[in-house]
Each structure stands twice: as structure tokens, then as C-alpha cells.
Scaffold this active site. Structure first.
Site, mmCIF file in Angstrom:
data_model
loop_
_atom_site.group_PDB
_atom_site.id
_atom_site.type_symbol
_atom_site.label_atom_id
_atom_site.label_comp_id
_atom_site.label_asym_id
_atom_site.label_seq_id
_atom_site.Cartn_x
_atom_site.Cartn_y
_atom_site.Cartn_z
ATOM 1 N N SER A 1 -17.627 -9.195 21.294
ATOM 2 C CA SER A 1 -16.775 -10.435 21.752
ATOM 3 C C SER A 1 -15.558 -10.765 20.969
ATOM 4 O O SER A 1 -14.756 -11.556 21.729
ATOM 5 C CB SER A 1 -17.600 -11.647 21.278
ATOM 6 O OG SER A 1 -18.000 -11.892 19.994
ATOM 7 N N HIS B 1 -21.505 -11.191 26.733
ATOM 8 C CA HIS B 1 -20.164 -11.196 27.404
ATOM 9 C C HIS B 1 -19.916 -10.072 28.467
ATOM 10 O O HIS B 1 -18.682 -9.764 28.762
ATOM 11 C CB HIS B 1 -19.252 -10.959 25.951
ATOM 12 C CG HIS B 1 -18.988 -12.027 25.187
ATOM 13 N ND1 HIS B 1 -18.241 -13.006 25.473
ATOM 14 C CD2 HIS B 1 -19.535 -12.705 24.035
ATOM 15 C CE1 HIS B 1 -18.143 -13.918 24.403
ATOM 16 N NE2 HIS B 1 -19.156 -13.633 23.738
ATOM 17 N N LYS C 1 -21.932 -18.480 29.531
ATOM 18 C CA LYS C 1 -20.715 -18.036 29.541
ATOM 19 C C LYS C 1 -20.337 -17.627 30.957
ATOM 20 O O LYS C 1 -19.653 -18.628 31.729
ATOM 21 C CB LYS C 1 -20.710 -16.639 28.770
ATOM 22 C CG LYS C 1 -20.859 -17.076 27.314
ATOM 23 C CD LYS C 1 -20.673 -15.784 26.292
ATOM 24 C CE LYS C 1 -20.916 -16.195 25.036
ATOM 25 N NZ LYS C 1 -22.023 -16.977 24.540
#
Length: 396
Positions: free
Chosen positions: A186, A214, A244
Site C-alpha cells: 500500500s 489494495h 477500499k
């Protein structure tokens, strides 16, 4: 009376953090976390959100959340194993398994919880874990909780991983050995070398564990890093967040049915924490439906990410080795990094400074997170600010 020694400890160490540029100031938003945000009455281009696909503010998710809240209420009312499992929890887990191309999935209250839950449910003091040295804090804490022997290998160094795996296997000390890696790292945006990791795992009979927080929604046309490399049948644990790219809150583990069944009876956050609220569950289901039906948001994310990355690199910024839309501008010195972030803020761009302990000392950076919701005009305006601030502060 409050503890004097605690007060002295806090004052000393908070002052030290501030003097070294390591104190993080939290800026409350007065708006939704979209491509533009408002902080203290100021409109800013937002380059600090993990809302990759813009789904956190998508009207379709809002409507799904409202309908489910009207039907089921604002909370699940219990832990999953008593009577907190609603029909839509099962629907969500089925949708996750479809999305990740696995037999089954289990949802948790956060992505952090997933790593605390899954690692300690499978690994114990008789085992060993091979962990990439740049792995996320939740992986580190999950490994510690398991009480297994933690063996760190150099970041994405496959020679070192193989050496450590061979030594652990040949020692005969451990009943099980697991290799854990982030799918996408990340802070730098680089991708784990999963094909090589899978080969080493097969050679030494390692359990494979990929935290794709991610990568889900970003790689593999959205399905994640494991799918990106065509390894859906070769990775034992696929971890992801629902906060996310999915845009809501929560986390999940996807894998073989037996793996998920075991987590349902042995992972402590599943057993002892109230289930995800129904409105959030319904919004997550809608997000997965959108991602499965179309790659439009995924493709727009990559166009915006490539555009911003090229613009920053052309200006002379050190953007590291990012292979994803995550784009760090590596400044180095912590105080200068904080000052640079403040200057961007003054000019209308919100890009948060990332410093130790999130990244190693001396590698402070401003991390840019372009999303599918950004317009080209927003990105051009941000690049103009980066050029101005960078020249003023001699960063470029």
C-alpha cells in the site's frame, strides 16, 4: 486522581513526535469522501482516499443500504454464531466467492480483523510464518497473535524467501509453515511476485496467504492480484477489505470450503463480535454486482492512475516502483514531507504525508490515490499545484 507517571509519559512522547515531524494531525471531513472534499470550509481535490472506484458515494449503494436498513434495522443484533447471521450475510459471502473465484468466503467486521482472525485460527506455537518485511501492520499483529515463529524475508526477494523456506522446512521444528504477503503493497504500489511465491510454496508445501486489500477491485479486471496471475486454485487464503474499492466497511477471507468452515468455528472475531450491519452488507452486495457486471470503473481508475503517475514523473518527482494507481511522491525527510503536504493543502490538494512508523525513517512520502471518480480537469489542477509547490520547496 489521574496518574502522574502516565501524564509525564504522554507529554514527553507527544512532544517528541511533534518535534520530529511524526505527529499525525487528523482532519475531519465536512463532506463525503469523494474526489472533492471539504475540510474546515475549504474545498480540496482529494488524493488520499482508498475509495478506488468511487463506490463509497455511489447512489446505487446508498439506495441498497437504505432499503436493507428499513427491512432489517441498523444492526445485526448478535454475533454470527448465535442469531446475528441474516440472509443477506449469506448472500454477501456467496457474492464474494463468485467475485474471487473460490469455493466459499467469510465476512468480518474489518480487513484488520481478517488478519487477526485467520492467521491465529490456523497457525500456533508449533508453526512458522514466512512474512514479507513490508507486510501490513494487521498481518504483523495477526502473526504475533498466533504465537508462531515469525521469519521475515526481504521485500519481494524470492531468493531470500526460498532460502528461508528451505531452512524452516529442513529444520524439522515446525508442523506447518505459511508464507504471507500483501498482494499490492500500500505504501509503494508494487505487486507481490505471486507466481514465484506459489512455486516456492509448492516445492516446500507452504500454506499460501495473500492479503489483497489494495488489489481487489484494482487488478485482475477487479477480481484481484491472485486472479491477475491466474492463481485462484493455488492460493489457500485470499484476504480482502470491503472498505477500499468496495467502498463500504468490513473484510473477508475467500478460499476452499473447508478453510472457511474452520474459520467459522475457530476465528475469534467471527465468534465474539457482532455481525456487520445489514445496510453495509447490502451496499457491499451491490458493489460486487456492479464490479462483476462491468469493468468500466476499473478501467477508468487505471486511466486516471496512469495519467497522474506520468504527470508527476514528468515533473521530476520520485514515484518509486509503483505498478498500480497508488503513486507515492517520495520526499525523504519527515519534516520536509509534512511541510510539503501542508503546502499542497494551502493550494487546494489534499494528499496526506506518510511518515514513520507507517514507512521506514527517511522515506517520508505524500501518497496519491487517484480514483475512478476523478475528472481529468481535477487531475490537471492537482498536477499544476504539485509543480508550484514542488518548485517553491525545492522538492523538484
Amino acid at each position: 486522581m489521574a496518574s502522574k507517571i502516565l501524564s509525564e509519559f504522554l507529554n514527553e512522547h507527544l512532544t517528541e513526535l511533534k518535534n520530529k515531524g511524526l505527529y499525525n494531525v487528523i482532519d475531519p471531513l465536512e463532506s463525503s469522501n469523494g474526489p472533492m472534499i471539504k475540510i474546515a470550509g475549504k474545498e480540496l481535490i482529494n488524493l488520499s482516499s482508498n475509495n478506488y472506484l468511487g463506490l463509497a458515494t455511489d447512489p446505487r449503494l446508498k439506495e441498497a443500504a437504505m432499503q436493507a436498513t428499513r427491512t432489517y434495522g441498523v444492526g445485526a443484533g448478535a454475533v454470527r454464531t448465535i442469531n446475528g447471521t441474516l440472509h443477506i450475510h449469506v448472500m454477501l459471502e456467496d457474492k464474494i466467492a463468485e467475485f474471487k473465484h473460490t469455493e466459499a468466503a467469510i465476512a468480518y467486521q474489518s480487513g484488520f480483523n481478517c488478519n487477526m482472525a485467520a492467521i491465529s485460527a490456523v497457525m500456533d506455537e508449533q508453526d512458522a510464518i514466512l512474512s514479507d518485511e513490508w507486510n501490513h501492520a494487521s498481518i504483523i499483529d495477526g502473526c504475533r497473535l498466533s504465537k508462531a515463529k515469525i521469519i521475515r524475508y526481504k521485500h519481494s526477494d524470492m531468493d531470500d524467501l526460498r532460502t528461508q523456506a528451505k531452512q524452516a522446512k529442513d529444520s524439522g521444528f515446525y508442523k506447518k509453515i505459511m508464507v504471507i504477503t500483501d498482494g499490492v503493497f500500500s505504501m509503494d504500489g508494487d505487486i507481490a511476485k505471486l507466481p514465484e511465491i506459489a512455486k516456492i510454496a509448492e516445492e516446500f508445501d507452504l500454506i499460501t496467504y495473500v492479503d489483497d486489500a489494495h488489489g481487489s477491485g484494482v487488478l485482475g479486471k477487479g477480481a484481484g492480484t491472485v486472479k491477475h496471475f491466474g492463481l485462484s486454485d493455488d492460493i489457500d487464503f485470499q484476504i480482502g477489505t470491503l472498505s477500499k474499492a468496495i467502498g463500504v466497511v468490513g473484510g473477508y477471507v475467500a478460499g476452499k470450503k473447508d478453510v472457511i468452515d474452520w474459520l467459522k468455528v475457530r476465528s475469534r472475531p467471527f465468534l465474539f463480535s457482532t455481525a456487520l450491519p445489514p445496510g453495509d452488507v447490502a451496499a457491499c452486495i451491490k458493489a460486487f454486482e456492479i464490479m462483476i457486471s462491468s469493468t468500466e470503473l476499473h478501467d477508468r481508475l487505471w486511466r486516471n492512475g496512469d495519467y497522474l503517475k506520468k504527470g508527476l514523473k514528468d515533473l521530476g518527482y520520485n514515484i518509486g516502483q509503483s505498478q498500480t494507481p497508488i503513486t507515492p511522491c517520495i520526499i525523504g525527510d519527515e519534516m520536509q514531507t509534512q511541510e510539503f503536504s501542508k503546502r499542497l493543502y494551502q493550494e487546494g490538494v489534499y494528499a496526506k504525508a506518510i511518515v514513520f512508523p507507517t514507512v521506514p525513517k527517511g522515506t517520508g512520502r505524500v501518497r496519491n490515490m487517484p480514483t475512478a471518480a476523478h475528472s481529468r480537469e481535477m487531475l490537471d489542477q492537482a498536477l499544476a499545484v504539485y509543480e508550484k509547490a514542488g518548485r517553491e520547496l525545492s522538492v523538484i
